[in-house]
Write a protein that holds these residues in place. Structure first.
Motif, PDB file in Angstrom:
ATOM      1  N   THR A  80       0.771  -1.065   0.011  1.00  0.00           N
ATOM      2  CA  THR A  80       0.154   0.167   0.077  1.00  0.00           C
ATOM      3  C   THR A  80       0.910   1.335  -0.110  1.00  0.00           C
ATOM      4  O   THR A  80       0.137   2.392   0.029  1.00  0.00           O
ATOM      5  N   ALA A  81       2.242   1.191   0.204  1.00  0.00           N
ATOM      6  CA  ALA A  81       3.000   2.370   0.452  1.00  0.00           C
ATOM      7  C   ALA A  81       2.906   3.274  -0.832  1.00  0.00           C
ATOM      8  O   ALA A  81       3.172   4.431  -0.795  1.00  0.00           O
ATOM      9  N   ALA A  82       2.725   2.912  -1.942  1.00  0.00           N
ATOM     10  CA  ALA A  82       2.931   3.651  -3.259  1.00  0.00           C
ATOM     11  C   ALA A  82       1.568   4.355  -3.481  1.00  0.00           C
ATOM     12  O   ALA A  82       1.653   5.563  -4.130  1.00  0.00           O
ATOM     13  N   GLU A  83       0.548   3.952  -2.591  1.00  0.00           N
ATOM     14  CA  GLU A  83      -0.850   4.786  -2.792  1.00  0.00           C
ATOM     15  C   GLU A  83      -1.223   5.748  -1.435  1.00  0.00           C
ATOM     16  O   GLU A  83      -1.857   6.778  -1.781  1.00  0.00           O
ATOM     17  N   LYS A  84      -0.890   4.984  -0.208  1.00  0.00           N
ATOM     18  CA  LYS A  84      -0.976   5.867   1.025  1.00  0.00           C
ATOM     19  C   LYS A  84      -0.316   7.200   1.007  1.00  0.00           C
ATOM     20  O   LYS A  84       0.558   7.342   0.702  1.00  0.00           O
ATOM     21  N   SER A  89       4.627  10.067  -1.617  1.00  0.00           N
ATOM     22  CA  SER A  89       5.539  10.895  -2.210  1.00  0.00           C
ATOM     23  C   SER A  89       6.843  10.220  -2.056  1.00  0.00           C
ATOM     24  O   SER A  89       7.767  10.406  -2.985  1.00  0.00           O
ATOM     25  N   ALA A  90       7.344   9.799  -1.012  1.00  0.00           N
ATOM     26  CA  ALA A  90       8.805   9.162  -0.713  1.00  0.00           C
ATOM     27  C   ALA A  90       8.793   8.115  -1.435  1.00  0.00           C
ATOM     28  O   ALA A  90       9.780   7.680  -1.948  1.00  0.00           O
ATOM     29  N   PHE A  91       7.560   7.286  -1.793  1.00  0.00           N
ATOM     30  CA  PHE A  91       7.997   6.188  -2.623  1.00  0.00           C
ATOM     31  C   PHE A  91       8.154   6.580  -3.959  1.00  0.00           C
ATOM     32  O   PHE A  91       8.777   5.714  -4.826  1.00  0.00           O
ATOM     33  N   GLN A  92       7.735   7.634  -4.463  1.00  0.00           N
ATOM     34  CA  GLN A  92       8.031   8.001  -5.864  1.00  0.00           C
ATOM     35  C   GLN A  92       9.338   8.540  -5.838  1.00  0.00           C
ATOM     36  O   GLN A  92      10.080   8.316  -7.094  1.00  0.00           O
ATOM     37  N   ARG A  93       9.953   9.416  -4.933  1.00  0.00           N
ATOM     38  CA  ARG A  93      11.147  10.074  -5.358  1.00  0.00           C
ATOM     39  C   ARG A  93      11.912   9.956  -4.026  1.00  0.00           C
ATOM     40  O   ARG A  93      13.181  10.721  -4.113  1.00  0.00           O
ATOM     41  N   ALA A 182      20.009  -0.646  -7.577  1.00  0.00           N
ATOM     42  CA  ALA A 182      20.151   0.585  -8.609  1.00  0.00           C
ATOM     43  C   ALA A 182      18.923   0.935  -8.818  1.00  0.00           C
ATOM     44  O   ALA A 182      18.352   2.316  -8.824  1.00  0.00           O
ATOM     45  N   GLN A 183      18.080   0.125  -9.259  1.00  0.00           N
ATOM     46  CA  GLN A 183      16.732   0.603 -10.059  1.00  0.00           C
ATOM     47  C   GLN A 183      15.747   1.158  -8.426  1.00  0.00           C
ATOM     48  O   GLN A 183      15.212   2.319  -8.782  1.00  0.00           O
ATOM     49  N   TRP A 184      16.087   0.392  -7.518  1.00  0.00           N
ATOM     50  CA  TRP A 184      15.347   1.037  -6.215  1.00  0.00           C
ATOM     51  C   TRP A 184      15.807   2.508  -5.922  1.00  0.00           C
ATOM     52  O   TRP A 184      14.888   3.479  -5.368  1.00  0.00           O
ATOM     53  N   LEU A 185      16.829   2.477  -6.085  1.00  0.00           N
ATOM     54  CA  LEU A 185      17.590   3.912  -5.436  1.00  0.00           C
ATOM     55  C   LEU A 185      17.398   4.889  -6.625  1.00  0.00           C
ATOM     56  O   LEU A 185      17.713   6.243  -6.350  1.00  0.00           O
ATOM     57  N   ASP A 186      17.155   4.709  -7.663  1.00  0.00           N
ATOM     58  CA  ASP A 186      17.071   5.752  -8.976  1.00  0.00           C
ATOM     59  C   ASP A 186      15.898   6.458  -8.865  1.00  0.00           C
ATOM     60  O   ASP A 186      14.720   6.003  -8.971  1.00  0.00           O
ATOM     61  N   VAL A 189      13.023   6.674 -11.514  1.00  0.00           N
ATOM     62  CA  VAL A 189      11.978   5.626 -11.625  1.00  0.00           C
ATOM     63  C   VAL A 189      10.777   5.997 -10.981  1.00  0.00           C
ATOM     64  O   VAL A 189      10.748   6.151  -9.739  1.00  0.00           O
ATOM     65  N   ARG A 190       9.796   6.458 -11.580  1.00  0.00           N
ATOM     66  CA  ARG A 190       8.680   7.141 -10.889  1.00  0.00           C
ATOM     67  C   ARG A 190       7.113   6.425 -11.109  1.00  0.00           C
ATOM     68  O   ARG A 190       6.442   6.881 -10.498  1.00  0.00           O
ATOM     69  N   ASP A 191       7.430   4.992 -11.663  1.00  0.00           N
ATOM     70  CA  ASP A 191       6.225   4.335 -11.796  1.00  0.00           C
ATOM     71  C   ASP A 191       6.156   3.423 -10.541  1.00  0.00           C
ATOM     72  O   ASP A 191       6.739   2.431 -10.346  1.00  0.00           O
ATOM     73  N   ALA A 192       5.519   4.238  -9.467  1.00  0.00           N
ATOM     74  CA  ALA A 192       5.777   3.623  -8.272  1.00  0.00           C
ATOM     75  C   ALA A 192       4.919   2.168  -7.997  1.00  0.00           C
ATOM     76  O   ALA A 192       5.381   1.332  -7.384  1.00  0.00           O
ATOM     77  N   ARG A 193       3.791   2.123  -8.658  1.00  0.00           N
ATOM     78  CA  ARG A 193       3.020   0.912  -8.638  1.00  0.00           C
ATOM     79  C   ARG A 193       3.810  -0.177  -9.290  1.00  0.00           C
ATOM     80  O   ARG A 193       4.067  -1.461  -8.650  1.00  0.00           O
ATOM     81  N   ALA A 194       4.365  -0.066 -10.309  1.00  0.00           N
ATOM     82  CA  ALA A 194       5.389  -0.975 -11.235  1.00  0.00           C
ATOM     83  C   ALA A 194       6.430  -1.461 -10.063  1.00  0.00           C
ATOM     84  O   ALA A 194       6.875  -2.619 -10.130  1.00  0.00           O
ATOM     85  N   LEU A 195       7.025  -0.482  -9.706  1.00  0.00           N
ATOM     86  CA  LEU A 195       8.219  -0.575  -8.939  1.00  0.00           C
ATOM     87  C   LEU A 195       7.843  -1.575  -7.499  1.00  0.00           C
ATOM     88  O   LEU A 195       8.738  -2.363  -7.049  1.00  0.00           O
TER      89      LEU A 195
END
Length: 238
Positions: A80-84, A89-93, A182-186, A189-195
């Motif tokens: 749920t973190a990508a949406e709550k 915001s933190a999950f995105q960036r 690396a992908q997690w820290l980039d 990468v802004r597609d939070a649901r996919a990540l």
């Protein structure tokens, strides 16, 4: 995840990751890291290098206005973190990695109660099977208080437990394999649901586990004896 883990010393972190900018105060290994402690975190820099920082374990979003921090923000659920709003915001960036030696969970022993009391819970320690450091997926926030002082805070991402840890506890940290870090820290990468789906699917679940002494139950206790197997300690009740 119950909120207790073993954080590594700086030399261990620097052997496992190529660090660019370093925290000015070297980290010491802590065998009983508790919420609200300063913990080592790795964040990606714009030039692709890693920065080693100190963050307070207990996430406070940068928009938080109350004097008291929010409750129950040491962990964020990957489902749920990508949406709550607390985490979105933190999950995105603002994603990070928390280096760890391992973590603790507590299990209720089987057996009948004595005198109406259930037997005390048994702590277990989980770590990589090869002894390597683990990489917990984390979310960070830089919050400024009324005086303008900035505090870096962090939460550990968790997932439903699988493998050996599922026998002890319903949840476990999201442990990132090397190829996913690396992908997690980039921050690009802004597609939070996919990540979120990727890290949930590809995170490491196969770990070593062993029961340890109840010394870890007291947050003031420290030292390598906290992670000794019961068979070696000779004192399963301590």
């Amino acid at each position: 995840m119950c909120g207790r883990y073993v954080s590594p010393e700086q030399a261990e972190i620097e052997r496992a990751w190529a660090i660019g900018r370093r925290n000015p105060a070297p980290f010491q290994r802590r065998y009983n890291t508790t919420p609200d402690a300063l913990v080592p975190v790795l964040r990606g820099e714009e030039d692709g290098t890693l920065a080693l920082d100190a963050a307070r374990w207990g996430f406070v979003p940068n928009w938080w206005k109350d004097d008291q921090p929010p409750r129950n923000t040491i962990n964020a659920r990957v489902e749920t973190a990508a949406e709550k709003p607390m985490w979105r915001s933190a999950f995105q960036r603002a994603r990070c990695v928390l280096p760890a030696v391992g973590w603790y969970e507590w299990a209720q022993p089987s057996g009948a109660s004595t005198g109406g009391k259930r037997p005390p819970k048994q702590p277990w320690f989980f770590a990589a099977r090869d002894g390597a450091l683990l990489a917990f997926a984390g979310l960070w926030s830089l919050r400024h208080d009324a005086d303008g002082e900035a505090t870096l805070t962090v939460a550990i991402l968790t997932r439903p437990a699988e493998g050996p840890s599922a026998e002890i506890h319903a949840r476990m940290p999201v442990v990132l394999p090397a190829e996913l870090q690396a992908q997690w820290l980039d921050s690009g990468v802004r597609d939070a649901r996919a990540l979120a789906a990727t890290v949930a699917e590809q995170s490491t679940t196969e770990v070593a586990q062993r029961p340890v002494r109840r010394l870890v139950n007291n947050p003031r206790n420290e030292g390598p004896e906290l992670i000794e197997p019961l068979s070696e300690s000779g004192d399963p009740a301590a």
